[in-house]
Motif scaffolding. Structure first.
Motif, PDB file in Angstrom:
ATOM      1  N   GLU A   1       0.856  -1.179   0.000  1.00  0.00           N
ATOM      2  CA  GLU A   1       0.000   0.000   0.000  1.00  0.00           C
ATOM      3  C   GLU A   1       0.897   1.236   0.000  1.00  0.00           C
ATOM      4  O   GLU A   1       1.663   1.455   0.937  1.00  0.00           O
ATOM      5  CB  GLU A   1      -0.908  -0.003   1.237  1.00  0.00           C
ATOM      6  CG  GLU A   1      -1.931   1.103   1.236  1.00  0.00           C
ATOM      7  CD  GLU A   1      -2.928   0.978   2.381  1.00  0.00           C
ATOM      8  OE1 GLU A   1      -4.019   1.522   2.229  1.00  0.00           O
ATOM      9  OE2 GLU A   1      -2.603   0.346   3.409  1.00  0.00           O
ATOM     10  N   ILE A   2       0.842   2.036  -1.072  1.00  0.00           N
ATOM     11  CA  ILE A   2       1.662   3.240  -1.198  1.00  0.00           C
ATOM     12  C   ILE A   2       1.176   4.303  -0.218  1.00  0.00           C
ATOM     13  O   ILE A   2       1.948   4.936   0.492  1.00  0.00           O
ATOM     14  CB  ILE A   2       1.603   3.804  -2.629  1.00  0.00           C
ATOM     15  CG1 ILE A   2       2.234   2.823  -3.597  1.00  0.00           C
ATOM     16  CG2 ILE A   2       2.269   5.159  -2.714  1.00  0.00           C
ATOM     17  CD1 ILE A   2       2.079   3.223  -5.044  1.00  0.00           C
ATOM     18  N   THR A   3      -0.100   4.530  -0.231  1.00  0.00           N
ATOM     19  CA  THR A   3      -0.767   5.465   0.662  1.00  0.00           C
ATOM     20  C   THR A   3      -2.153   4.899   0.901  1.00  0.00           C
ATOM     21  O   THR A   3      -2.467   3.826   0.392  1.00  0.00           O
ATOM     22  CB  THR A   3      -0.789   6.886   0.064  1.00  0.00           C
ATOM     23  OG1 THR A   3      -1.310   7.796   1.024  1.00  0.00           O
ATOM     24  CG2 THR A   3      -1.577   6.981  -1.208  1.00  0.00           C
ATOM     25  N   VAL A   4      -2.974   5.588   1.614  1.00  0.00           N
ATOM     26  CA  VAL A   4      -4.284   5.038   1.946  1.00  0.00           C
ATOM     27  C   VAL A   4      -5.050   4.617   0.692  1.00  0.00           C
ATOM     28  O   VAL A   4      -5.297   5.435  -0.191  1.00  0.00           O
ATOM     29  CB  VAL A   4      -5.112   6.069   2.759  1.00  0.00           C
ATOM     30  CG1 VAL A   4      -6.494   5.533   3.070  1.00  0.00           C
ATOM     31  CG2 VAL A   4      -4.379   6.439   4.031  1.00  0.00           C
TER      32      VAL A   4
ATOM     33  N   TYR B   1      -2.405   1.072  -4.142  1.00  0.00           N
ATOM     34  CA  TYR B   1      -1.523  -0.085  -4.096  1.00  0.00           C
ATOM     35  C   TYR B   1      -0.666  -0.192  -5.350  1.00  0.00           C
ATOM     36  O   TYR B   1      -1.038   0.289  -6.411  1.00  0.00           O
ATOM     37  CB  TYR B   1      -2.365  -1.361  -3.949  1.00  0.00           C
ATOM     38  CG  TYR B   1      -3.173  -1.368  -2.681  1.00  0.00           C
ATOM     39  CD1 TYR B   1      -2.681  -1.978  -1.547  1.00  0.00           C
ATOM     40  CD2 TYR B   1      -4.407  -0.738  -2.617  1.00  0.00           C
ATOM     41  CE1 TYR B   1      -3.416  -1.972  -0.363  1.00  0.00           C
ATOM     42  CE2 TYR B   1      -5.143  -0.720  -1.448  1.00  0.00           C
ATOM     43  CZ  TYR B   1      -4.649  -1.346  -0.323  1.00  0.00           C
ATOM     44  OH  TYR B   1      -5.373  -1.331   0.832  1.00  0.00           O
TER      45      TYR B   1
ATOM     46  N   PRO C   1       0.694   2.941  -9.733  1.00  0.00           N
ATOM     47  CA  PRO C   1      -0.209   2.849  -8.576  1.00  0.00           C
ATOM     48  C   PRO C   1      -1.643   2.598  -9.023  1.00  0.00           C
ATOM     49  O   PRO C   1      -2.087   3.138 -10.032  1.00  0.00           O
ATOM     50  CB  PRO C   1      -0.103   4.218  -7.915  1.00  0.00           C
ATOM     51  CG  PRO C   1       1.144   4.813  -8.450  1.00  0.00           C
ATOM     52  CD  PRO C   1       1.357   4.229  -9.814  1.00  0.00           C
TER      53      PRO C   1
END
Length: 71
Positions: free
Chosen positions: A18-21, A24, A37
């Motif tokens: 998970e890159i950020t909320v 992915y 992403p």
């Protein structure tokens, strides 16, 4: 779903993360290459996390054949 080796260095040491909320991607731990992403769908549904994992992995696993342009 199997993740293919890195298309740049050939390493099999790749991970899904998970890159950020709710965004992915797949990343090569050897050379740092990262797939595009993929955001999780806005509409909540059962098994959305598995779905977005499959989408991110499919994007990473996609290969352009020699002589073809990517679309």
């Amino acid at each position: 779903m199997n993740i293919k080796p890195c298309p740049f260095c050939g390493s099999e040491h790749v991970r899904y993360y998970e890159i950020t909320v709710m965004v992915y991607a797949v990343q090569c731990m050897a050379c740092g290459a990262t797939g595009a992403p993929r955001p999780a769908p806005y509409k909540a549904f059962e098994n959305w996390e598995l779905y977005i994992k499959e989408v991110a992995v499919a994007a990473w696993n996609r290969r352009v054949r020699k002589g073809e342009e990517e679309v």
